[in-house]
Design a protein around this motif. Structure first.
Motif, PDB file in Angstrom:
ATOM      1  N   ASP A 133       0.813  -1.214   0.000  1.00 37.18           N
ATOM      2  CA  ASP A 133       0.000   0.000   0.000  1.00 37.18           C
ATOM      3  C   ASP A 133       0.846   1.263   0.000  1.00 37.18           C
ATOM      4  OD1 ASP A 133      -2.423  -1.241  -0.167  1.00 37.18           O
ATOM      5  OD2 ASP A 133      -2.941  -1.009   1.952  1.00 37.18           O
ATOM      6  N   SER A 134       1.989   1.240   0.666  1.00 38.34           N
ATOM      7  CA  SER A 134       2.837   2.428   0.756  1.00 38.34           C
ATOM      8  C   SER A 134       3.404   2.846  -0.596  1.00 38.34           C
ATOM      9  CB  SER A 134       3.976   2.193   1.745  1.00 38.34           C
ATOM     10  OG  SER A 134       4.801   1.141   1.293  1.00 38.34           O
ATOM     11  N   GLU A 135       3.376   1.960  -1.580  1.00 37.55           N
ATOM     12  CA  GLU A 135       3.918   2.263  -2.903  1.00 37.55           C
ATOM     13  C   GLU A 135       2.822   2.548  -3.927  1.00 37.55           C
ATOM     14  OE1 GLU A 135       6.637  -0.763  -4.191  1.00 37.55           O
ATOM     15  OE2 GLU A 135       7.654  -0.788  -2.255  1.00 37.55           O
ATOM     16  N   ARG A 136       1.574   2.375  -3.534  1.00 33.42           N
ATOM     17  CA  ARG A 136       0.471   2.575  -4.472  1.00 33.42           C
ATOM     18  C   ARG A 136      -0.062   4.002  -4.366  1.00 33.42           C
ATOM     19  NH1 ARG A 136      -3.832  -1.993  -4.192  1.00 33.42           N
ATOM     20  NH2 ARG A 136      -4.254  -1.087  -2.160  1.00 33.42           N
ATOM     21  N   ALA A 137      -0.443   4.565  -5.500  1.00 34.99           N
ATOM     22  CA  ALA A 137      -1.024   5.909  -5.507  1.00 34.99           C
ATOM     23  C   ALA A 137      -2.352   5.882  -4.747  1.00 34.99           C
ATOM     24  CB  ALA A 137      -1.245   6.366  -6.941  1.00 34.99           C
ATOM     25  N   ARG A 138      -2.520   6.866  -3.864  1.00 33.96           N
ATOM     26  CA  ARG A 138      -3.730   6.954  -3.037  1.00 33.96           C
ATOM     27  C   ARG A 138      -4.762   7.846  -3.722  1.00 33.96           C
ATOM     28  NH1 ARG A 138      -2.460   9.819   1.570  1.00 33.96           N
ATOM     29  NH2 ARG A 138      -1.012  10.913   0.220  1.00 33.96           N
ATOM     30  N   ILE A 139      -5.952   7.283  -3.937  1.00 34.90           N
ATOM     31  CA  ILE A 139      -7.007   7.985  -4.665  1.00 34.90           C
ATOM     32  C   ILE A 139      -8.205   8.245  -3.762  1.00 34.90           C
ATOM     33  CG2 ILE A 139      -8.669   7.824  -6.553  1.00 34.90           C
ATOM     34  CD1 ILE A 139      -6.686   6.328  -8.135  1.00 34.90           C
ATOM     35  N   LEU A 140      -8.685   9.478  -3.817  1.00 32.82           N
ATOM     36  CA  LEU A 140      -9.948   9.852  -3.176  1.00 32.82           C
ATOM     37  C   LEU A 140     -11.005   9.872  -4.271  1.00 32.82           C
ATOM     38  CD1 LEU A 140     -11.715  11.000  -0.881  1.00 32.82           C
ATOM     39  CD2 LEU A 140     -10.870  13.274  -1.518  1.00 32.82           C
ATOM     40  N   ILE A 141     -12.094   9.135  -4.057  1.00 34.25           N
ATOM     41  CA  ILE A 141     -13.191   9.094  -5.019  1.00 34.25           C
ATOM     42  C   ILE A 141     -14.348   9.897  -4.429  1.00 34.25           C
ATOM     43  CG2 ILE A 141     -14.865   7.636  -6.218  1.00 34.25           C
ATOM     44  CD1 ILE A 141     -12.790   5.325  -5.965  1.00 34.25           C
ATOM     45  N   VAL A 142     -14.812  10.891  -5.168  1.00 33.24           N
ATOM     46  CA  VAL A 142     -15.967  11.678  -4.746  1.00 33.24           C
ATOM     47  C   VAL A 142     -17.083  11.377  -5.739  1.00 33.24           C
ATOM     48  CG1 VAL A 142     -16.860  13.979  -4.261  1.00 33.24           C
ATOM     49  CG2 VAL A 142     -14.449  13.449  -3.805  1.00 33.24           C
ATOM     50  N   PHE A 144     -18.606   2.380  -5.386  1.00 39.28           N
ATOM     51  CA  PHE A 144     -18.095   1.061  -5.022  1.00 39.28           C
ATOM     52  C   PHE A 144     -17.414   0.407  -6.221  1.00 39.28           C
ATOM     53  CE2 PHE A 144     -18.664  -3.557  -4.869  1.00 39.28           C
ATOM     54  CZ  PHE A 144     -17.962  -3.846  -3.715  1.00 39.28           C
ATOM     55  N   ASP A 145     -18.078   0.445  -7.380  1.00 37.19           N
ATOM     56  CA  ASP A 145     -17.504  -0.159  -8.589  1.00 37.19           C
ATOM     57  C   ASP A 145     -16.173   0.487  -8.959  1.00 37.19           C
ATOM     58  OD1 ASP A 145     -19.567  -1.971  -8.844  1.00 37.19           O
ATOM     59  OD2 ASP A 145     -20.614  -0.859 -10.430  1.00 37.19           O
ATOM     60  N   LEU A 146     -16.112   1.816  -8.871  1.00 35.83           N
ATOM     61  CA  LEU A 146     -14.859   2.513  -9.165  1.00 35.83           C
ATOM     62  C   LEU A 146     -13.749   2.070  -8.215  1.00 35.83           C
ATOM     63  CD1 LEU A 146     -15.745   6.245  -9.930  1.00 35.83           C
ATOM     64  CD2 LEU A 146     -14.562   4.628 -11.422  1.00 35.83           C
ATOM     65  N   ALA A 147     -14.082   1.991  -6.934  1.00 36.49           N
ATOM     66  CA  ALA A 147     -13.082   1.586  -5.938  1.00 36.49           C
ATOM     67  C   ALA A 147     -12.543   0.193  -6.247  1.00 36.49           C
ATOM     68  CB  ALA A 147     -13.682   1.640  -4.531  1.00 36.49           C
ATOM     69  N   VAL A 148     -13.416  -0.740  -6.548  1.00 31.71           N
ATOM     70  CA  VAL A 148     -13.001  -2.118  -6.855  1.00 31.71           C
ATOM     71  C   VAL A 148     -12.142  -2.148  -8.115  1.00 31.71           C
ATOM     72  CG1 VAL A 148     -13.860  -4.392  -7.567  1.00 31.71           C
ATOM     73  CG2 VAL A 148     -14.938  -3.201  -5.655  1.00 31.71           C
ATOM     74  N   GLU A 149     -12.592  -1.459  -9.158  1.00 32.24           N
ATOM     75  CA  GLU A 149     -11.847  -1.442 -10.426  1.00 32.24           C
ATOM     76  C   GLU A 149     -10.464  -0.810 -10.261  1.00 32.24           C
ATOM     77  OE1 GLU A 149     -12.497  -2.479 -13.613  1.00 32.24           O
ATOM     78  OE2 GLU A 149     -14.324  -3.484 -12.970  1.00 32.24           O
ATOM     79  N   LEU A 150     -10.404   0.303  -9.542  1.00 30.92           N
ATOM     80  CA  LEU A 150      -9.128   0.996  -9.391  1.00 30.92           C
ATOM     81  C   LEU A 150      -8.163   0.216  -8.502  1.00 30.92           C
ATOM     82  CD1 LEU A 150     -10.396   4.663  -9.228  1.00 30.92           C
ATOM     83  CD2 LEU A 150      -9.266   3.510 -11.142  1.00 30.92           C
ATOM     84  N   GLU A 151      -8.673  -0.447  -7.480  1.00 28.62           N
ATOM     85  CA  GLU A 151      -7.807  -1.313  -6.669  1.00 28.62           C
ATOM     86  C   GLU A 151      -7.232  -2.426  -7.526  1.00 28.62           C
ATOM     87  OE1 GLU A 151     -10.161  -2.428  -3.227  1.00 28.62           O
ATOM     88  OE2 GLU A 151      -9.164  -0.880  -2.048  1.00 28.62           O
TER      89      GLU A 151
END
Length: 121
Positions: A3-12, A20-27
């Motif tokens: 996780d420390s190497e992955r880009a952190r994304i805030l979804i609004v 939820f779908d965006l979060a799953v797809e982006l992960e």
């Protein structure tokens, strides 16, 4: 990838299913999700508590727009991608310089735009 190497994304996003779908797809594409915020208040709190490397902003959040979040991100020099069902001329001025994807969009296109916008380390 840790996780420390992955880009952190805030979804609004105000639609829970889309968020939820965006979060799953982006992960699945290697991003770490800070959270999914359906309102300006929740997004500001998530950013205050966790920060992010980049954000996805649904322009219209029901009775409000995500313009306050766009201003906060711009002030913090955090890039964001706007997503909307509206045309760019219908969006608040805070989105004029942001990449804009029209809904519905393909996840691959969003991922490519996120990677283009990511600050180079």
């Amino acid at each position: 990838m840790p996780d420390s190497e992955r880009a952190r994304i805030l979804i609004v996003e105000d639609d829970p299913l889309i968020g939820f779908d965006l979060a799953v797809e982006l992960e699945a594409h290697g991003f770490a999700i800070v959270g999914v915020a359906p309102t300006v208040a929740r997004a500001l709190a998530l950013f205050q508590d966790h920060g992010c490397d980049i954000a996805i902003l649904d322009v219209n959040l029901g009775r409000e727009t995500s313009a306050p979040i766009a201003r906060m991100l711009a002030a913090a020099q955090v890039p964001f991608v706007a997503v909307t069902g509206y045309s760019i001329d219908q969006c608040p001025r805070e989105f004029a310089a942001a990449p804009l994807l029209s809904k519905p969009f393909q996840t691959a296109r969003l991922v490519a735009e996120l990677r283009r916008q990511m600050p180079r380390v």
